[in-house]
Design a protein around this motif. Structure first.
Motif, short mmCIF file in Angstrom:
data_model
loop_
_atom_site.label_atom_id
_atom_site.label_comp_id
_atom_site.label_asym_id
_atom_site.label_seq_id
_atom_site.Cartn_x
_atom_site.Cartn_y
_atom_site.Cartn_z
N MET A 185 -5.70 8.57 3.98
CA MET A 185 -7.09 8.24 3.64
C MET A 185 -7.26 7.49 2.31
O MET A 185 -8.01 6.52 2.24
CB MET A 185 -7.98 9.47 3.73
N PRO A 186 -6.56 7.91 1.23
CA PRO A 186 -6.68 7.11 0.00
C PRO A 186 -6.19 5.68 0.20
O PRO A 186 -6.71 4.75 -0.44
CB PRO A 186 -5.78 7.85 -1.01
N VAL A 187 -5.21 5.50 1.10
CA VAL A 187 -4.70 4.15 1.36
C VAL A 187 -5.75 3.35 2.14
O VAL A 187 -6.04 2.19 1.82
CB VAL A 187 -3.38 4.21 2.16
N GLN B 48 -8.86 3.75 2.08
CA GLN B 48 -9.96 3.42 1.17
C GLN B 48 -9.66 2.13 0.39
O GLN B 48 -10.55 1.32 0.16
CB GLN B 48 -10.21 4.58 0.21
N ARG B 49 -8.40 1.97 0.00
CA ARG B 49 -8.02 0.74 -0.73
C ARG B 49 -8.10 -0.47 0.19
O ARG B 49 -8.58 -1.53 -0.20
CB ARG B 49 -6.61 0.86 -1.31
N ILE C 125 -4.47 12.94 6.48
CA ILE C 125 -5.28 13.08 5.27
C ILE C 125 -4.70 12.17 4.19
O ILE C 125 -5.41 11.51 3.44
CB ILE C 125 -5.27 14.54 4.76
N ASP C 126 -3.36 12.13 4.14
CA ASP C 126 -2.70 11.34 3.11
C ASP C 126 -2.84 9.84 3.31
O ASP C 126 -2.63 9.07 2.38
CB ASP C 126 -1.22 11.75 3.01
N TYR D 209 0.80 -1.22 0.00
CA TYR D 209 0.00 0.00 0.00
C TYR D 209 0.84 1.27 0.00
O TYR D 209 0.39 2.30 -0.50
CB TYR D 209 -0.94 0.01 1.21
N ALA D 210 2.03 1.20 0.59
CA ALA D 210 2.86 2.40 0.67
C ALA D 210 4.33 2.01 0.50
O ALA D 210 4.84 1.19 1.26
CB ALA D 210 2.65 3.12 1.99
N GLU E 59 -11.63 -1.48 0.53
CA GLU E 59 -12.11 -2.22 -0.65
C GLU E 59 -11.59 -3.66 -0.65
O GLU E 59 -12.33 -4.61 -0.89
CB GLU E 59 -11.59 -1.57 -1.94
N ASP E 60 -10.29 -3.79 -0.39
CA ASP E 60 -9.66 -5.11 -0.49
C ASP E 60 -10.18 -6.09 0.55
O ASP E 60 -10.30 -7.28 0.29
CB ASP E 60 -8.14 -4.98 -0.33
#
Lengths: 356, 308
Positions: A308-310, A312-313, A305-306, A266-267, A316-317
């Motif tokens: 948050m997109p992670v 979200q993934r 905040i940064d 993820y990162a 989903e996963d």
């Protein structure tokens, strides 16, 4: 010279450990800031830059209330985000407001040179005894670990207490007695005693309760006033709450290498401040089959905040619901509670569906 | 192979370095267009709501470049030295942020990482990138040094030009802003244009000898941790005596600027100063009115109408 009276911003339940360092390590008086109220935030916000993160405002308000309660020496720490610059600006604002206080800013010290921290401590009192301060800091670390251990147990069980308020009361007693501890032996005995007391408190825990993990920004997640007593609100609904983020885990036993490895899908890089911990724990909670995750931060907290997109993934996963809370000076209890309510209904229904 | 460079964030600070480097290596590249309404909209649609306007703009430029090139160029910076030479964590995170936002698209990203605290220098970063681009080490080294030289020359010319402006008889206003905000066509340029229309010279704090500015900043604020902000703070001190007024320009809600502006407002005495927050909303009327009244005051003061 007047007596040195030291204050450090309130932070979770750790005041008692800070107090130990000040009183027994530095040999000076400790002034605890009054409990945080709406007024604390109002005073802080009034004198702070508009869009600085909320912890800055809470702490500024806290300093002013502590000065009014008699403090004349204030301490601030450094950190990996804006916190690293809090101290200098807090000091400037207080000076401009006309408060004549000594400000000890640990952001002046250099991590590469541990002795510089000793130099900073010496500003609190020139009579600092290196042996005394070292042993006080070591015991304070153990106190923090004890507090965290007790609170982990509370989070997992308080939602199921048979007698309302029983955990809270025992928690308060524990923190009060902790003030009297003088050495490691006493600390171990006290912790053991209270852990057995906690385990004796009657709970009515179902076999397979809802489990929610909390992740997010350092201050807001640990300061219950800042997060509007979110853990308590959740617990009341009969939820087991897990929160890895506390001082012992993040500072004393963190495994950065392992964390980097576990989140590498993820990162690729460290995304700053507490972001790695947030992502890592969210992933753990997802893998462990928790029913939901709550992400908590103050408004505008860039590292969080940064994440948050992670998150979200990850959501989903692993098909795990994640709800995001951002706190600022305008946040109302009603808004928070409504969203918690909706989140609770959703994870409850999902759980019932799974059982069917 | 074609590289797409987002015209946002570090582009404005490093574009000479990047473009020369790619040109020297014979690598084809495109740069996304000047920020426009469409790009802002794309950014707002994909970036997190709470992130700063500048990072929304960056996201918008990335979005524009998708399917128009083979690789999108997203470099990362974590530290420029010690714990006191850091950057906003956005620059640390941006590579992973974009990767996660656009995971479905499976973006191909060209990147480098500078993290001097962990011994990843700029040279090392460019060597790695050159290797990834399939170029020989000697070739890459040469391209890097030529690019560095070009960067140095461009900076010198820029500073010289600005020094000429400082000799002008017009009202001179120091605009203190990160390059990615003030050079941005949509959010920053209107400020410079308005100042010019009002008969002023806009002096840019970001056009400065960076090292000199950083050293100067240490004396003004001992624990200021962010390198880019240090350059601006030092520049204020270097230019202060030569200008009539100062405008601080920040994008909403910039983390470092939230505190650094407060420090500047409290410590830099003796010059009229205002603070403009860019929020990307349409219409420049509010900004123009504030600039007009600021310039009016400065004019009065210059004519001796207002005594401090």
């Amino acid at each position: 010279m007047s007596k040195v009276k030291v204050n450090f911003p309130r932070f979770g339940s750790y005041n008692v450990a800070v107090r130990h360092i000040i009183v027994n390590g530095c040999g000076v008086d400790y002034v605890e800031a009054p409990p945080i109220t709406k007024k604390t935030l109002e005073i802080g916000a009034k004198n702070s830059p508009d869009f600085v993160c909320t912890p800055f405002k809470y702490q500024l308000g806290g300093y002013i209330e502590a000065i009014e309660a008699g403090a004349n020496t204030l301490i601030q720490v450094g950190g990996a985000c804006r916190l690293n610059y809090y101290g200098e600006i807090h000091e400037q604002i207080l000076k401009d407001l006309g408060y004549d206080v000594k400000f000890v800013n640990m952001a002046n010290a250099d991590f590469a040179k541990p002795l510089t921290f000793y130099e900073e401590f010496k500003k609190i009192t020139p009579n600092l005894n290196i042996k005394k301060i070292t042993s006080a800091v070591l015991l304070a670390v153990k106190m923090v670990e004890a507090i965290d251990k007790v609170e982990d147990y509370i989070r997992a069980n308080v939602g199921f207490e048979k007698e309302e308020g029983s955990f809270d009361k025992l928690h308060r007693d524990f923190l009060e007695d902790l003030k009297e501890v003088n050495d490691k032996k006493e600390l171990n005995l006290l912790t053991k005693l209270y852990m057995s007391k906690f385990k004796k408190l009657e709970v009515d825990k179902p076999k397979n309760p809802l489990r929610v993990g909390i992740v997010g920004e350092y201050y807001t997640i640990m300061d219950e006033y800042s997060n509007h007593y979110m853990e308590k609100e959740l617990a009341k609904k009969g939820i087991v709450i897990e929160r890895w983020m506390n001082v012992s885990n993040s500072i004393f036993h963190n495994y950065v290498k392992e964390i980097k490895q576990s989140i590498k899908h993820y990162a690729k890089y460290d995304m700053g401040a507490t972001s790695m911990y947030t992502i890592n724990k969210a992933l753990d909670y997802a893998k462990e089959g928790f029913d939901g995750i709550i992400h908590v931060k103050s408004f505008g907290c860039t590292p969080e905040i940064d994440t948050m997109p992670v998150l979200q993934r990850i959501s989903e996963d692993y098909k795990i619901p994640i709800i995001y809370f951002s706190f600022d000076t305008q946040t109302s209890d009603v808004g928070i509670n409504t969203r918690i309510e909706a989140f609770y209904d959703m994870i409850m229904m999902r759980k019932e569906d799974k059982i069917k | 192979m074609k590289i797409g460079i987002p015209r946002a964030f570090l582009y404005y600070k490093y574009h000479v370095l990047w473009e020369t480097f790619f040109e020297e290596l014979g690598i084809d590249y495109i740069v996304s267009p000047e920020t426009n309404k469409d790009i802002i909209k794309r950014g707002e649609a994909h970036a997190m709501d709470e992130s700063c306007l500048s990072s929304k703009i960056f996201t918008g430029h990335v979005d524009y470049l998708i399917d128009k090139c083979d690789y999108i160029f997203i470099p990362r910076v974590a530290t420029f030295g010690s714990h006191k030479e850091t950057v906003c964590s956005k620059f640390q995170a941006i590579y992973d942020v974009i990767n996660n936002i656009y995971r479905e698209k499976n973006l191909k990203i060209l990147y480098y990482s500078i993290d001097i605290l962990n011994k990843d220098t700029e040279l090392k970063a460019f060597l790695k990138m050159g290797k990834f681009l399939g170029k020989k080490k000697v070739q890459v080294l040469k391209a890097y040094y030529i690019a560095k030289q070009a960067e140095k020359t461009a900076k010198m010319i820029e500073i010289n030009n600005q020094n000429n402006l400082l000799n002008s008889d017009k009202l001179k206003i120091l605009v203190v802003s990160h390059p990615y905000n003030i050079y941005d066509e949509y959010i920053g340029k209107p400020i410079i244009n308005t100042l010019n229309e009002l008969g002023c010279e806009a002096i840019l704090a970001c056009v400065v000898d960076e090292k000199k500015a950083r050293d100067r900043a240490k004396k003004i604020s001992g624990t200021l941790p962010w390198t880019f902000n240090k350059e601006l703070v030092g520049a204020i001190s270097l230019y202060k005596e030569k200008v009539d007024g100062i405008i601080l320009v920040s994008s909403f809600p910039c983390g470092p600027d939230s505190l650094v502006n407060e420090m500047i407002l409290r410590r830099l005495k003796g010059k009229p100063i205002i603070n403009l927050i860019l929020d990307g909303q349409e219409g420049t009327a509010g900004m123009e009115t504030r600039l007009e009244s600021f310039v009016d005051i400065l004019n009065l003061q210059k004519e001796g109408g207002i005594h401090e």
